[in-house]
Scaffold this active site. Structure first.
Site, mmCIF file in Angstrom:
data_model
loop_
_atom_site.group_PDB
_atom_site.id
_atom_site.type_symbol
_atom_site.label_atom_id
_atom_site.label_comp_id
_atom_site.label_asym_id
_atom_site.label_seq_id
_atom_site.Cartn_x
_atom_site.Cartn_y
_atom_site.Cartn_z
ATOM 1 N N GLY A 172 7.298 -45.609 -20.831
ATOM 2 C CA GLY A 172 7.094 -46.028 -19.438
ATOM 3 C C GLY A 172 8.288 -45.693 -18.556
ATOM 4 O O GLY A 172 8.134 -45.206 -17.434
ATOM 5 N N ASP A 173 9.491 -45.946 -19.075
ATOM 6 C CA ASP A 173 10.705 -45.620 -18.326
ATOM 7 C C ASP A 173 10.832 -44.113 -18.103
ATOM 8 O O ASP A 173 11.182 -43.653 -17.008
ATOM 9 C CB ASP A 173 11.932 -46.122 -19.080
ATOM 10 C CG ASP A 173 12.017 -47.631 -19.112
ATOM 11 O OD1 ASP A 173 12.279 -48.224 -18.060
ATOM 12 O OD2 ASP A 173 11.824 -48.213 -20.189
ATOM 13 N N THR A 174 10.571 -43.351 -19.154
ATOM 14 C CA THR A 174 10.731 -41.906 -19.052
ATOM 15 C C THR A 174 9.716 -41.294 -18.098
ATOM 16 O O THR A 174 10.043 -40.398 -17.313
ATOM 17 C CB THR A 174 10.610 -41.261 -20.442
ATOM 18 O OG1 THR A 174 11.534 -41.900 -21.334
ATOM 19 C CG2 THR A 174 10.922 -39.778 -20.376
#
Length: 401
Positions: A172-174
């Site tokens: 999700g962060d990436t």
């Protein structure tokens, strides 16, 4: 032989990175690999928590060596008024600001868009947060894992009827970082052709995940269909699954019409290869379980490498499930410079991922290893016009470190 090194694609671009952990810093990492001067602001004493995440060597996470290469570190207390003044000076001369604090944090520090755009009208500001800068959830804390859940991804991962699982990394962060990077480059192009004005890029973790969820919502809208977890299969596309071999698993994607015929012929099932009802994907989906059983009956008789050799010769896409060891030892990764040896500032060598994407004219590079906390404080402040005496005084007041 021409040994001239081409100029980096983003040479001359100044980026101030105020985020920490993954989403914001991954965007900064990407820009830095293509030549941007990325100045990372960290809290004195503690620095970015990623420095201490996962496996530690010589006091620093090896993850940090990847995430923060090509960056300069300035240790600056953003909670102090004087530190905020220094940050504003940095941002006033920057092209891009990256931040992934909870919405409202920069506004409380006097560094919201209204204030910053007055001193730097051309600023491009990437803001990554759990739920975005607006909406009823904007003030809730959000991490990548929560974005994956709200974005619809977690519901589809794992085996049917069992607890949803994560994919094993902070995807999700990436995804948010990559969307943010796209936004930065788009905004920079707009600035160039439309009068030099910057803008805000508002990226929410859950929206970055949702954006890659393919037909999830259209299928619900049109048919009321709620897609469910399906293990290693790809629902609605067949055959495409993981199959057991004598010594592991192999992934086989036989879902193209001509590929399917070659696959069936290769495993000795000409009856399936020539069946009129299996000539297209719709017919194969209706008999997906039968096809998976036929394929696995064949793969179970041989090891993974033999399966790969046979299917490769037949032109059928297949692959083994790689571990870190497999990646590190794979000749194709090495041939494409996707495993690089990097010397850390602590003096040891470590293998790290190469640069993606590959620009053949202005390729990305690793120009410098990840900095220690505050390694570049003096250099960056002197570039702003602060004297050695000014910096020493600020260090005495614990504004910088």
């Amino acid at each position: 032989m021409n040994n001239i090194i081409p100029a980096a694609a983003l040479q001359g671009l100044r980026v101030i990175e105020m985020g920490q952990l993954i989403a914001g810093p991954f965007a900064g990492k990407t820009l830095g690999e293509f030549g941007a001067d990325v100045v990372k602001i960290e809290a004195p004493g503690s620095g970015d928590p990623l420095r201490n995440w996962r496996l530690i060597k010589d006091g620093t996470s090896v993850w940090w060596q990847v995430q923060s290469r090509n960056k300069r570190s300035i240790a600056l207390d953003l909670r102090s008024g004087e530190g905020q003044d220094v940050a504003r000076k940095l941002i006033a001369e920057a092209d891009v600001l990256i931040e992934n604090f909870r919405p409202g944090t920069l506004e409380r520090w006097g560094m919201g868009w209204e204030e910053l755009s007055k001193v730097n009208p051309g600023l491009v500001m990437l803001r990554i947060s759990g739920y975005g800068q607006t909406g009823p959830y904007r003030d809730l804390p959000g991490f990548g894992a929560i974005g994956e859940a709200m974005g619809g991804l977690r519901h589809l991962t794992g085996e049917p009827g069992r607890v949803p699982v994560r994919c094993g990394i902070s995807i999700g962060d990436t995804l948010a970082a990559l969307h943010g990077t796209i936004g930065i480059l788009t905004a920079l192009y707009h600035r160039k052709v439309n009068g030099g004005l910057g803008q805000v890029i508002d990226v929410a973790l859950n929206e970055a995940v949702f954006n890659v969820m393919e037909s999830l919502v259209p299928e619900y809208s049109a048919f009321g269909a709620v897609r469910e977890a399906a293990g290693s299969a790809l629902p609605g596309i067949a055959p495409s699954n993981a199959y057991r071999c004598t010594d592991g698993f192999v992934l086989i994607a036989g879902n193209g019409d001509s590929i399917f015929k070659r696959l069936m012929q290769t495993i000795g099932r000409n009856d399936l290869a020539t069946a009129p009802t299996l000539a297209d994907n719709a017919g194969r989906v209706a008999r997906a379980d039968e096809l998976d059983q036929a394929i696995e009956a064949w793969t179970l008789m041989q090891p993974v490498q033999e399966v790969l050799d046979i299917l490769g010769a037949a032109g059928v896409p297949a692959g083994k499930v790689y571990t870190a060891k497999d990646i590190a030892e794979d000749p194709h990764y090495r041939a494409r410079d996707m495993i690089l040896s990097q010397t850390t500032r602590d003096g040891y060598e470590v293998d790290v991922p190469g640069v993606v994407p590959k620009l053949l004219g202005t390729p990305g590079t690793v120009r410098s290893s990840a900095p220690g906390l505050g390694d570049d404080t003096d250099e960056v402040l002197q570039e702003l016009g602060f004297s050695i005496q000014d910096i020493a005084a600020m260090r005495g007041r614990k504004v910088v470190a």
